[in-house]
Design an enzyme around this catalytic site. Structure first.
Site, mmCIF file in Angstrom:
data_model
loop_
_atom_site.group_PDB
_atom_site.id
_atom_site.type_symbol
_atom_site.label_atom_id
_atom_site.label_comp_id
_atom_site.label_asym_id
_atom_site.label_seq_id
_atom_site.Cartn_x
_atom_site.Cartn_y
_atom_site.Cartn_z
ATOM 1 N N ASP A 1 0.831 -1.199 0.000
ATOM 2 C CA ASP A 1 0.000 0.000 0.000
ATOM 3 C C ASP A 1 0.874 1.260 0.000
ATOM 4 O O ASP A 1 2.081 1.207 0.264
ATOM 5 C CB ASP A 1 -0.883 -0.042 1.259
ATOM 6 C CG ASP A 1 -2.169 0.740 1.113
ATOM 7 O OD1 ASP A 1 -2.296 1.520 0.158
ATOM 8 O OD2 ASP A 1 -3.048 0.577 1.982
ATOM 9 N N ASP B 1 -10.455 1.907 -3.504
ATOM 10 C CA ASP B 1 -11.035 1.659 -2.180
ATOM 11 C C ASP B 1 -12.552 1.656 -2.247
ATOM 12 O O ASP B 1 -13.210 1.262 -1.293
ATOM 13 C CB ASP B 1 -10.583 2.744 -1.192
ATOM 14 C CG ASP B 1 -9.296 2.352 -0.492
ATOM 15 O OD1 ASP B 1 -8.829 1.218 -0.689
ATOM 16 O OD2 ASP B 1 -8.755 3.193 0.256
HETATM 17 C C1 DGJ Z 1 -5.796 1.836 1.883
HETATM 18 C C2 DGJ Z 1 -6.111 0.609 1.100
HETATM 19 O O1 DGJ Z 1 -6.548 0.927 -0.180
HETATM 20 C C3 DGJ Z 1 -7.140 -0.207 1.870
HETATM 21 O O2 DGJ Z 1 -7.547 -1.307 1.109
HETATM 22 C C4 DGJ Z 1 -6.527 -0.619 3.168
HETATM 23 O O3 DGJ Z 1 -5.452 -1.476 2.933
HETATM 24 C C5 DGJ Z 1 -6.101 0.597 3.956
HETATM 25 N N1 DGJ Z 1 -5.257 1.462 3.170
HETATM 26 C C6 DGJ Z 1 -5.375 0.195 5.202
HETATM 27 O O4 DGJ Z 1 -4.839 1.256 5.855
#
Ligand code: DGJ
Length: 744
Positions: free
Chosen positions: A478, A548
């Site tokens: 990430d 997301d």
């Molecule tokens: C952003 C990501 O896109 C999410 O899927 C998740 O992993 C969060 N960060 C966790 O902090």
């Protein structure tokens, strides 16, 4: 050999059956662009394609009044020596001048394709797959060399380009602009398509007609970003998804970028793509070289789908690498939306056990497992397990998950640190930070200085330890903020313009070490969802968490937009809970599945919270995906109806042997007493008879492609519409349907 050099005419013709690209060494030694488009027959001399003319208010370098760079289409133009458009390159010299004059020196034509040191790039597996032209130009006054690389893939309508500067002199030169590709097109009769958005609204399709002046998109956020994607399309206004002339320009890079089209007053269009020149200065030291990232240009006569399919094939098989490249992707369950930070080992194992019972193959532990991380204020940088939550560490948890018969995956965010972390406490100078200035945070976190090898090494050692000790089969990598106050305490003042790019080189080096040393791990990139969904990342991580936003209706748009430049298999796509956590919207479980199937499929919820009926549907979804994922993830994908233009969106994928096709059909808002509907399918074998599972009927491929698939649904006034009954296919808002077509 798909590249010919016509010696007398001093012209290069790069061609295959899909395109021709013709370059001429001009009378001043620069490279001129004669043609890029559909394949044309080779000729010994294309000089007649060189358009020159005398015009008032033009500047000339010689007494030849027909020759001015302002009016000649070029390959890698410079500003200030009779051309006034924005250039492909600019070099600041010790005397303050920025004028350069790179002229042809030599060239090499060879089979195959060289790699680019430290940078992602397309590649060949056999030399015959591509041919490469390497042209060396030299600025005699400065002594600098410029090497332009062109690779034509023999079976794809695609050309990969990059540029390299070499400094064999004793002087230091400052490169302030170095694009990866530049193409002068003779007219401006194009629609420009960009893929723009924001967090949770990535890669929305935006189209506008090219106009005189400059139109551009880019990023100065330190990553390619959700705001704009490093990929643009020019299409003829009459072209659509299925026919017409289309060009796609894609940058294989994950940092700041600029994609630009400048239309001059004579309607010549100059398209370019490369590292964003804003806040970029590279010191080209004596004896050193600078390599730009690679850009890929695709030409299609078969509309937008034709262009996308070329990118899909090329990026799926000759950009993505490693053991997972050609493998169907495991059905996963990620705990983020199921628990957020609120978990312990037993809770995770319970979630995983339920997932296993329903057929899930990979359990992914997301954020919150390390250091003092119990919220987003602490822990980033401390890549060792939080033993309060996970008493047996990642090793113990991963073994328990494997004992359930599943694979185990882990989330990391290796480029960041919280101030509340052991890493920051011991190395406060390891953050990117500008001396004397406020250091801005994003989600309470700060960006590590990946331009420094010791920082990258330290992070590597921490994460490699966990990966070596534990049973980790998958990593979600990430990156949750853009870069501010970009300055490295380890670099001299004059090198600060290099930091953004050096950061990306550091990131790539860390990825490279991890994938080389842990080749069995499947990597999925992520940046708050899809804020770094770019071709650069695909070289290291063959899939990316697309967004997301896991709401099914929004995901149709996001996945649709993403599919223009990136393959279906690269799009992480999960079924999540309702009401949806981003939109508070309720969509049917069937639709959430029908959307997520078109990607690297998984779940983002606690299955234990579903009803028995829903659990049965989940099991059925997983059975379906396992049965058809090779077709979905590696078939030929067609966009059929755009969610940006219609209430009903549709796409389909066809297996290579054309015996199986799967159609996804999505109605956003329900309607009443609606019209009769048909959907014309694509890519089928006209001579085959297809059985459609959902209707029980058989249809010729020709029929399905010409008359269409009858998709009239229950809202067309059929009995039962509006009266939800058990088992009856009643339409609702966000209703969808999958059609599976099979032929003998
Ligand atoms: C952003 C990501 O896109 C999410 O899927 C998740 O992993 C969060 N960060 C966790 O902090």
């Amino acid at each position: 050999m798909a590249i010919i050099f016509h010696e007398a005419a001093r012209e290069f013709h790069l061609y295959n059956d899909k395109l021709s690209y013709i370059i001429k060494i001009l009378e001043n030694g620069h490279l001129g662009q004669l043609y890029f488009g559909a394949r044309i027959a080779d000729r010994k001399d294309f000089d007649h394609l060189l358009e020159t003319c005398y015009r008032p208010m033009t500047a000339y370098q010689s007494e030849n009044y027909a020759f001015s760079l302002e009016h000649i289409k070029q390959e890698y133009p410079v500003y200030g020596t009779t051309d006034f458009k924005l250039p492909a390159m600019e070099i600041l010299q010790p005397d303050g001048s920025r004028i350069t004059n790179f002229t042809y020196c030599s060239h090499r034509i060879f089979q195959g394709k060289p790699g680019l040191k430290g940078l992602p790039a397309t590649y060949t597996e056999a030399e015959e797959e591509a041919d490469t032209l390497e042209v060396t130009l030299k600025d005699e006054l400065l002594g600098l060399k410029l090497i332009l690389l062109y690779t034509i893939f023999n079976r794809e309508g695609a050309i990969a380009r990059s540029a390299r500067f070499e400094n064999p002199t004793e002087e230091t030169y400052k490169i302030t602009r170095a694009m990866s590709t530049s193409l002068d097109l003779p007219d401006c009769n194009y629609d420009w398509i960009q893929f723009s958005g924001a967090w949770s609204r990535e890669r929305q399709v935006k189209t506008r007609r090219l106009e005189q002046g400059i139109q551009s998109v880019g990023s100065n956020r330190g990553h390619s970003s959700a705001t704009h994607n490093p990929f643009i399309v020019l299409k003829r206004p009459t072209a659509d998804e299925f026919q017409g002339e289309v060009m796609g320009f894609s940058l294989i890079y994950s940092g700041n970028f600029l994609a630009q089209a400048e239309v001059d007053t004579y309607n010549v269009t100059r398209v370019m793509l490369g590292i964003h020149p804003f806040s970029f200065t590279w010191n080209l030291m004596p004896g050193e070289s600078f390599q730009t990232p690679e850009a890929v240009t695709v030409y299609s006569k078969d509309g937008l789908n034709g262009m996308s399919q070329t990118f899909h094939r090329l990026y799926r098989s000759r950009l993505a690498r490693g053991e997972w490249r050609d493998k169907v992707r495991p059905v996963l369950l990620n705990n983020w939306e199921a628990t957020y930070f609120n978990f312990d080992e037993n809770k995770l194992v319970d979630i995983a056990r339920a997932a296993k019972a329903d057929g899930v193959e990979l359990f992914v532990l997301d954020d919150g497992w390390f250091g003092a991380r119990s919220n987003d204020y602490a822990g980033l940088g401390d890549w060792y397990a939080n033993t309060e939550r996970l008493p047996n560490g990642i090793k113990g948890l991963s073994e328990r998950i494997e004992a359930l018969g599943m694979k185990f995956g882990l989330w990391v965010e290796l480029e960041m640190a919280n101030m509340d972390s052991d890493l920051y406490r011991s190395h406060p100078d390891w953050l990117l930070q500008t001396p004397g200035r406020t250091l801005s945070h994003g989600r309470h976190q700060y960006v590590l200085d990946f331009s420094r090898a010791e920082v990258v090494d330290h992070i590597y050692d921490m994460v490699a330890k966990i990966l070596s000790e534990s049973k980790v089969s998958y990593i979600k990598w990430d990156m949750n903020r853009s870069i501010t106050e970009c300055y490295s305490l380890a670099l001299t003042p004059e090198r600060q313009g290099e930091v953004f790019h050096r950061y990306i080189l550091g990131l790539y080096s860390l990825y490279e070490r991890l994938i080389q040393n842990f080749p069995h791990i499947l990597f999925e990139s992520c940046a708050s969802g899809g804020a770094r969904f770019d071709a650069g990342m695909l070289y290291y991580a063959p899939q990316c968490w697309t967004s997301d936003d896991s709401d099914a209706a929004e995901r149709i748009k996001i996945q649709y937009g993403t599919s223009f430049g990136y393959p279906v298999v690269s799009m992480g796509a999960h079924v999540s809970a309702v009401p949806n956590h981003q939109l508070n919207r309720i969509t049917p479980l069937s639709t959430r599945g029908n959307v997520a199937f078109f990607g690297a499929f998984g779940y983002e919820l606690d299955l234990q919270k579903l009803s028995p009926k829903e659990r049965e549907m989940v099991r059925e979804q997983i059975r379906f995906m396992k049965r058809y994922r090779s077709v979905i993830q590696f078939g030929t994908f067609y966009r059929l109806q755009s969610p940006f233009e219609n209430n009903i969106a549709a796409w389909m994928t066809v297996s290579e042997d054309q015996k199986t096709a799967i159609v996804g059909y999505y109605k956003i808002l329900n309607d009443v007493n609606c019209e009769y509907r048909r959907l014309r399918l694509k890519g089928l074998d006209p001579d085959k008879i297809y059985h459609i599972d959902q209707t029980g009927s058989c249809h010729g491929g020709d029929e399905l492609m010409n008359l269409g698939l009858i998709t009239t649904d229950a809202s067309a006034g059929q009995p039962g519409s509006g009266q939800p009954e058990e088992g009856f296919d009643v339409c609702t808002d966000f209703w969808s349907k999958l059609y599976v077509l099979t032929a003998e």
